[in-house]
Design a protein around this motif. Structure first.
Motif, PDB file in Angstrom:
ATOM      1  N   CYS A   4       0.837  -1.189   0.000  1.00 45.19           N
ATOM      2  CA  CYS A   4       0.000   0.000   0.000  1.00 45.19           C
ATOM      3  C   CYS A   4       0.873   1.240   0.000  1.00 45.19           C
ATOM      4  CB  CYS A   4      -0.884  -0.016   1.240  1.00 45.19           C
ATOM      5  SG  CYS A   4      -1.916   1.432   1.411  1.00 45.19           S
ATOM      6  N   TRP A   5       0.449   2.241  -0.738  1.00 47.15           N
ATOM      7  CA  TRP A   5       1.143   3.522  -0.728  1.00 47.15           C
ATOM      8  C   TRP A   5       0.237   4.532  -0.063  1.00 47.15           C
ATOM      9  CZ3 TRP A   5       1.143   0.124  -4.714  1.00 47.15           C
ATOM     10  CH2 TRP A   5       2.374  -0.330  -5.137  1.00 47.15           C
ATOM     11  N   VAL A   6       0.736   5.198   0.963  1.00 46.46           N
ATOM     12  CA  VAL A   6       0.011   6.270   1.632  1.00 46.46           C
ATOM     13  C   VAL A   6       0.916   7.479   1.566  1.00 46.46           C
ATOM     14  CG1 VAL A   6      -1.003   7.082   3.780  1.00 46.46           C
ATOM     15  CG2 VAL A   6      -1.187   4.674   3.154  1.00 46.46           C
ATOM     16  N   GLY A   7       0.524   8.465   0.795  1.00 44.56           N
ATOM     17  CA  GLY A   7       1.412   9.596   0.593  1.00 44.56           C
ATOM     18  C   GLY A   7       2.638   9.122  -0.158  1.00 44.56           C
ATOM     19  N   LYS A   8       3.798   9.330   0.413  1.00 46.08           N
ATOM     20  CA  LYS A   8       5.043   8.914  -0.234  1.00 46.08           C
ATOM     21  C   LYS A   8       5.602   7.636   0.363  1.00 46.08           C
ATOM     22  CE  LYS A   8       6.102  13.516  -1.629  1.00 46.08           C
ATOM     23  NZ  LYS A   8       7.080  14.396  -2.132  1.00 46.08           N
ATOM     24  N   ALA A   9       4.959   7.116   1.411  1.00 51.17           N
ATOM     25  CA  ALA A   9       5.457   5.918   2.082  1.00 51.17           C
ATOM     26  C   ALA A   9       4.809   4.667   1.492  1.00 51.17           C
ATOM     27  CB  ALA A   9       5.162   5.988   3.572  1.00 51.17           C
ATOM     28  N   THR A  10       5.549   3.589   1.493  1.00 50.16           N
ATOM     29  CA  THR A  10       5.051   2.294   1.057  1.00 50.16           C
ATOM     30  C   THR A  10       5.082   1.354   2.248  1.00 50.16           C
ATOM     31  OG1 THR A  10       5.994   2.669  -1.128  1.00 50.16           O
ATOM     32  CG2 THR A  10       5.390   0.416  -0.588  1.00 50.16           C
ATOM     33  N   ASP A  23     -12.135  -3.863  -9.450  1.00 52.63           N
ATOM     34  CA  ASP A  23     -11.164  -3.781 -10.545  1.00 52.63           C
ATOM     35  C   ASP A  23     -10.233  -2.585 -10.390  1.00 52.63           C
ATOM     36  OD1 ASP A  23     -12.113  -6.056 -11.754  1.00 52.63           O
ATOM     37  OD2 ASP A  23     -13.437  -4.981 -13.129  1.00 52.63           O
ATOM     38  N   ALA A  24     -10.701  -1.542  -9.717  1.00 48.74           N
ATOM     39  CA  ALA A  24      -9.923  -0.304  -9.623  1.00 48.74           C
ATOM     40  C   ALA A  24      -9.390   0.001  -8.230  1.00 48.74           C
ATOM     41  CB  ALA A  24     -10.773   0.876 -10.086  1.00 48.74           C
ATOM     42  N   GLU A  25      -9.941  -0.645  -7.183  1.00 43.17           N
ATOM     43  CA  GLU A  25      -9.585  -0.259  -5.818  1.00 43.17           C
ATOM     44  C   GLU A  25      -9.484  -1.470  -4.893  1.00 43.17           C
ATOM     45  OE1 GLU A  25     -11.843   3.983  -5.425  1.00 43.17           O
ATOM     46  OE2 GLU A  25     -13.036   2.187  -5.127  1.00 43.17           O
ATOM     47  N   VAL A  26      -8.708  -1.259  -3.844  1.00 41.75           N
ATOM     48  CA  VAL A  26      -8.649  -2.213  -2.743  1.00 41.75           C
ATOM     49  C   VAL A  26      -9.075  -1.443  -1.499  1.00 41.75           C
ATOM     50  CG1 VAL A  26      -7.169  -3.667  -1.318  1.00 41.75           C
ATOM     51  CG2 VAL A  26      -6.798  -3.555  -3.781  1.00 41.75           C
ATOM     52  N   HIS A  27     -10.116  -1.922  -0.822  1.00 41.91           N
ATOM     53  CA  HIS A  27     -10.622  -1.272   0.387  1.00 41.91           C
ATOM     54  C   HIS A  27     -10.110  -2.021   1.607  1.00 41.91           C
ATOM     55  CE1 HIS A  27     -13.647   1.179  -1.804  1.00 41.91           C
ATOM     56  NE2 HIS A  27     -13.456   0.218  -2.687  1.00 41.91           N
ATOM     57  N   VAL A  28      -9.741  -1.276   2.631  1.00 39.14           N
ATOM     58  CA  VAL A  28      -9.249  -1.891   3.857  1.00 39.14           C
ATOM     59  C   VAL A  28     -10.130  -1.485   5.023  1.00 39.14           C
ATOM     60  CG1 VAL A  28      -6.858  -2.089   3.074  1.00 39.14           C
ATOM     61  CG2 VAL A  28      -7.583  -0.031   4.253  1.00 39.14           C
ATOM     62  N   SER A  29     -10.123  -2.309   6.051  1.00 38.81           N
ATOM     63  CA  SER A  29     -10.990  -2.091   7.210  1.00 38.81           C
ATOM     64  C   SER A  29     -10.273  -1.325   8.324  1.00 38.81           C
ATOM     65  CB  SER A  29     -11.494  -3.436   7.737  1.00 38.81           C
ATOM     66  OG  SER A  29     -10.388  -4.249   8.106  1.00 38.81           O
ATOM     67  N   VAL A  30      -9.211  -0.636   7.986  1.00 38.36           N
ATOM     68  CA  VAL A  30      -8.482   0.185   8.958  1.00 38.36           C
ATOM     69  C   VAL A  30      -8.399   1.610   8.423  1.00 38.36           C
ATOM     70  CG1 VAL A  30      -7.130  -1.726   9.915  1.00 38.36           C
ATOM     71  CG2 VAL A  30      -6.250  -0.454   7.979  1.00 38.36           C
ATOM     72  N   SER A  31      -8.171   2.545   9.314  1.00 32.21           N
ATOM     73  CA  SER A  31      -8.132   3.949   8.915  1.00 32.21           C
ATOM     74  C   SER A  31      -6.844   4.283   8.170  1.00 32.21           C
ATOM     75  CB  SER A  31      -8.239   4.843  10.151  1.00 32.21           C
ATOM     76  OG  SER A  31      -7.061   4.744  10.932  1.00 32.21           O
ATOM     77  N   ARG A  32      -6.910   5.353   7.414  1.00 34.59           N
ATOM     78  CA  ARG A  32      -5.723   5.860   6.715  1.00 34.59           C
ATOM     79  C   ARG A  32      -4.630   6.206   7.734  1.00 34.59           C
ATOM     80  NH1 ARG A  32      -4.370   8.283   1.821  1.00 34.59           N
ATOM     81  NH2 ARG A  32      -6.450   7.927   1.004  1.00 34.59           N
ATOM     82  N   GLN A  33      -5.048   6.715   8.886  1.00 35.20           N
ATOM     83  CA  GLN A  33      -4.084   7.066   9.934  1.00 35.20           C
ATOM     84  C   GLN A  33      -3.330   5.825  10.414  1.00 35.20           C
ATOM     85  OE1 GLN A  33      -5.769   8.824  13.447  1.00 35.20           O
ATOM     86  NE2 GLN A  33      -3.779   9.258  14.340  1.00 35.20           N
ATOM     87  N   LYS A  34      -4.059   4.725  10.618  1.00 38.23           N
ATOM     88  CA  LYS A  34      -3.405   3.488  11.069  1.00 38.23           C
ATOM     89  C   LYS A  34      -2.411   2.998  10.016  1.00 38.23           C
ATOM     90  CE  LYS A  34      -5.065   0.701  13.950  1.00 38.23           C
ATOM     91  NZ  LYS A  34      -4.258   0.428  15.116  1.00 38.23           N
ATOM     92  N   VAL A  35      -2.804   3.058   8.741  1.00 46.81           N
ATOM     93  CA  VAL A  35      -1.908   2.635   7.669  1.00 46.81           C
ATOM     94  C   VAL A  35      -0.668   3.520   7.652  1.00 46.81           C
ATOM     95  CG1 VAL A  35      -1.652   2.371   5.174  1.00 46.81           C
ATOM     96  CG2 VAL A  35      -3.768   1.657   6.290  1.00 46.81           C
ATOM     97  N   SER A  36      -0.858   4.816   7.850  1.00 47.58           N
ATOM     98  CA  SER A  36       0.289   5.727   7.817  1.00 47.58           C
ATOM     99  C   SER A  36       1.224   5.524   9.010  1.00 47.58           C
ATOM    100  CB  SER A  36      -0.171   7.187   7.750  1.00 47.58           C
ATOM    101  OG  SER A  36      -0.769   7.587   8.961  1.00 47.58           O
ATOM    102  N   GLN A  37       0.731   4.913  10.089  1.00 46.55           N
ATOM    103  CA  GLN A  37       1.557   4.643  11.272  1.00 46.55           C
ATOM    104  C   GLN A  37       2.254   3.284  11.211  1.00 46.55           C
ATOM    105  OE1 GLN A  37      -1.380   5.069  14.341  1.00 46.55           O
ATOM    106  NE2 GLN A  37      -1.168   7.291  14.413  1.00 46.55           N
ATOM    107  N   ALA A  38       1.940   2.497  10.213  1.00 46.84           N
ATOM    108  CA  ALA A  38       2.540   1.163  10.076  1.00 46.84           C
ATOM    109  C   ALA A  38       4.014   1.285   9.685  1.00 46.84           C
ATOM    110  CB  ALA A  38       1.791   0.366   9.020  1.00 46.84           C
ATOM    111  N   PRO A  39       4.798   0.258   9.975  1.00 39.51           N
ATOM    112  CA  PRO A  39       6.211   0.290   9.575  1.00 39.51           C
ATOM    113  C   PRO A  39       6.345   0.459   8.062  1.00 39.51           C
ATOM    114  CG  PRO A  39       5.781  -1.592  11.013  1.00 39.51           C
ATOM    115  CD  PRO A  39       4.461  -0.984  10.668  1.00 39.51           C
ATOM    116  N   VAL A  40       7.273   1.290   7.660  1.00 35.93           N
ATOM    117  CA  VAL A  40       7.519   1.538   6.242  1.00 35.93           C
ATOM    118  C   VAL A  40       8.186   0.314   5.627  1.00 35.93           C
ATOM    119  CG1 VAL A  40       8.786   3.020   4.632  1.00 35.93           C
ATOM    120  CG2 VAL A  40       7.702   4.010   6.641  1.00 35.93           C
ATOM    121  N   TYR A  41       7.820   0.024   4.377  1.00 35.40           N
ATOM    122  CA  TYR A  41       8.425  -1.083   3.648  1.00 35.40           C
ATOM    123  C   TYR A  41       9.923  -0.856   3.523  1.00 35.40           C
ATOM    124  CZ  TYR A  41       9.871  -3.893  -0.320  1.00 35.40           C
ATOM    125  OH  TYR A  41      10.538  -4.761  -1.135  1.00 35.40           O
TER     126      TYR A  41
END
Length: 78
Positions: A4-10, A23-41
């Motif tokens: 997942c890419w959030v902003g400039k982080a992967t 076909d165009a999107e992947v939806h997740v059951s967590v907030s954008r904030q939680k994704v942005s706080q996850a460890p960077v790839y």
């Protein structure tokens, strides 16, 4: 795992957090904030089990190799 890419982080997102795929999107059951706080790839630590333990913990899931990992029945195809 999904990438997942959030902003400039992967980052990776555990497949358990994916709630819907079109076909165009992947939806997740967590907030954008939680994704942005996850460890960077980081390709240098991708093979390190502790990276995944931290990643899964960030999302509140057990790692897939955990003996108590829940077996989830397949979702019906719409």
């Amino acid at each position: 795992m999904a990438v997942c890419w959030v902003g400039k982080a992967t980052t990776f997102i555990p497949v358990e957090a994916i709630s819907r795929v079109t076909d165009a999107e992947v939806h997740v059951s967590v907030s954008r904030q939680k994704v942005s706080q996850a460890p960077v790839y980081d390709p240098d630590v991708v093979g390190d089990q502790s990276y995944y333990e931290t990643l899964y913990g960030c999302y509140g899931y057990l790692p897939f190799w955990n003996p108590t990992y829940p077996v989830v029945p397949p979702r019906p195809t719409p």
